[in-house]
Design a protein around this motif. Structure first.
Motif, PDB file in Angstrom:
ATOM      1  N   MET A 231       3.421  -8.178   3.426  1.00 25.03           N
ATOM      2  CA  MET A 231       4.274  -9.353   3.323  1.00 25.03           C
ATOM      3  C   MET A 231       3.868 -10.422   4.330  1.00 25.03           C
ATOM      4  O   MET A 231       3.795 -11.609   3.992  1.00 25.03           O
ATOM      5  CB  MET A 231       5.744  -8.957   3.531  1.00 25.03           C
ATOM      6  N   ILE A 232       3.585 -10.036   5.574  1.00 26.62           N
ATOM      7  CA  ILE A 232       3.236 -11.029   6.600  1.00 26.62           C
ATOM      8  C   ILE A 232       1.803 -11.531   6.432  1.00 26.62           C
ATOM      9  O   ILE A 232       1.386 -12.436   7.163  1.00 26.62           O
ATOM     10  CB  ILE A 232       3.460 -10.480   8.023  1.00 26.62           C
ATOM     11  N   ARG A 233       1.092 -10.980   5.473  1.00 30.02           N
ATOM     12  CA  ARG A 233      -0.237 -11.484   5.124  1.00 30.02           C
ATOM     13  C   ARG A 233      -0.212 -12.260   3.805  1.00 30.02           C
ATOM     14  O   ARG A 233      -1.263 -12.667   3.297  1.00 30.02           O
ATOM     15  CB  ARG A 233      -1.239 -10.330   5.050  1.00 30.02           C
ATOM     16  N   GLY A 234       0.958 -12.423   3.242  1.00 26.91           N
ATOM     17  CA  GLY A 234       1.086 -13.146   1.979  1.00 26.91           C
ATOM     18  C   GLY A 234       0.502 -12.408   0.798  1.00 26.91           C
ATOM     19  O   GLY A 234       0.162 -13.013  -0.221  1.00 26.91           O
ATOM     20  N   ASP A 235       0.412 -11.082   0.906  1.00 24.65           N
ATOM     21  CA  ASP A 235      -0.150 -10.258  -0.168  1.00 24.65           C
ATOM     22  C   ASP A 235       0.998  -9.672  -0.982  1.00 24.65           C
ATOM     23  O   ASP A 235       1.673  -8.743  -0.533  1.00 24.65           O
ATOM     24  CB  ASP A 235      -1.008  -9.149   0.434  1.00 24.65           C
ATOM     25  N   PHE A 236       1.215 -10.215  -2.151  1.00 21.86           N
ATOM     26  CA  PHE A 236       2.292  -9.747  -3.021  1.00 21.86           C
ATOM     27  C   PHE A 236       1.745  -9.223  -4.343  1.00 21.86           C
ATOM     28  O   PHE A 236       2.389  -9.350  -5.396  1.00 21.86           O
ATOM     29  CB  PHE A 236       3.299 -10.884  -3.245  1.00 21.86           C
ATOM     30  N   ASP A 237       0.551  -8.625  -4.292  1.00 23.39           N
ATOM     31  CA  ASP A 237       0.023  -7.965  -5.484  1.00 23.39           C
ATOM     32  C   ASP A 237       1.002  -6.877  -5.906  1.00 23.39           C
ATOM     33  O   ASP A 237       1.483  -6.105  -5.064  1.00 23.39           O
ATOM     34  CB  ASP A 237      -1.347  -7.347  -5.201  1.00 23.39           C
TER      35      ASP A 237
END
Length: 308
Positions: A231-237
């Motif tokens: 989440m804090i890396r903007g990864d919402f795969d």
């Protein structure tokens, strides 16, 4: 150990269903699969399974049918048929067979389906699942089962292949009630973690340090361990689509109305997932609800990847 005499039908080879079917193949079961789109069926065949032409065709060729579908109308259509599905499961099953529905649907719809199948001499287990795509791939799902305990015992060997925890929750419908409880906690936790991370960002705290610190205390949970780093890396795969979470929360809130059970937190969380879908984020992971909180805050809670 797999009963090699058992042939399993699997209808619904999506993000969860396909890896579950593959695990059954790995365990030694013959699997006949059907999906509305053909690519997952082709992948199953390449993996060693067989292709079914329709839900009815699958049911005619197997000993037990497993379904894994998006919503109540989909299960009703596939199992009982309608103008869109002329070859449903019910027209292919024979007396003494069992249908295991691993979808997340309405408890009342489940009870109606079970009654219809029972009238035809067919048993049903509602066996909704939790654990996301990772759990489906690794065979570590939590499976919540409603239905006759003896029928579950007869089919536990199949469920044990797909899940690490198989729990009998009561009669038909009880599995779906339990799954609604699961989704209430999962979705509310996702929102709570999102709020905490956005707050930490706004306050200027180190996001990784916050995640590490609170994961080791009373706030420790699956979401912090398995989703917060992404989440804090903007990864919402997606491991579990946000639009499915939204659907599951609708089932929960509708059931809350039916049973006159107050759901103040769930109603709010339901609205945030509605916002995800309305803003084109429905195919993101359900942890992507953080993006809605970020929109409200006017900031993004992200670490600088250049520092890693």
């Amino acid at each position: 150990m797999a009963d090699t005499e058992t042939t399993v039908g699997f209808v619904g080879l999506g993000i969860m269903g396909l890896p579950m079917a593959k695990n059954l193949l790995d365990a030694g079961y013959d699997v006949v699969g059907y999906n509305r789109s053909s690519d997952p069926v082709d992948e199953l065949v390449e993996y060693g399974g067989q292709a079914g032409d329709s839900p009815r065709d699958v049911a005619e060729r197997v000993d037990v049918v497993i379904t894994c579908l998006p919503d109540s109308p989909d299960v009703e259509k596939v199992v009982l048929g309608n103008e869109e599905e002329a070859n449903p499961v019910v027209d292919g099953v024979s007396e003494g067979m069992t249908v295991v529905d691993t979808s997340t649907i309405s408890p009342t719809v489940t009870e109606e389906l079970a009654a219809e199948l029972n009238d035809r001499g067919v048993s049903m287990l509602d066996a909704p699942i939790s654990g996301g795509e990772e759990g489906a791939i690794e065979g570590t799902l939590s499976i919540m089962v409603g239905g006759d305990a003896e029928v579950l015992d007869d089919h536990r060997h199949l469920l044990d292949v797909m899940g690490a925890t198989v729990t009998h929750c009561g009669p038909n419908g009880a599995g779906q009630v339990t799954k609604a409880c699961n989704q209430i906690v999962v979705a509310t936790t996702n929102v709570a973690v999102s709020e905490a991370l956005v707050f930490a960002e706004k306050a200027g705290a180190d996001l990784e340090a916050v995640v590490d610190a609170i994961s080791g205390g009373a706030a420790g949970c699956w979401t912090l361990d398995n989703r917060a780093p992404s989440m804090i890396r903007g990864d919402f795969d997606p491991g579990f689509f946000a639009e499915y979470q939204y659907k599951d929360l609708r089932i929960a809130t509708d059931a809350g109305e039916a049973f006159e059970s107050p759901m103040p937190a769930t109603e709010l969380v339901h609205e945030l997932y509605k916002s995800m879908v309305a803003n084109g984020m429905g195919r993101d992971d359900n942890s992507g609800v953080m993006q809605v909180v970020e929109l409200l805050a006017g900031t993004e809670a992200r670490i600088d990847s250049a520092d890693e």
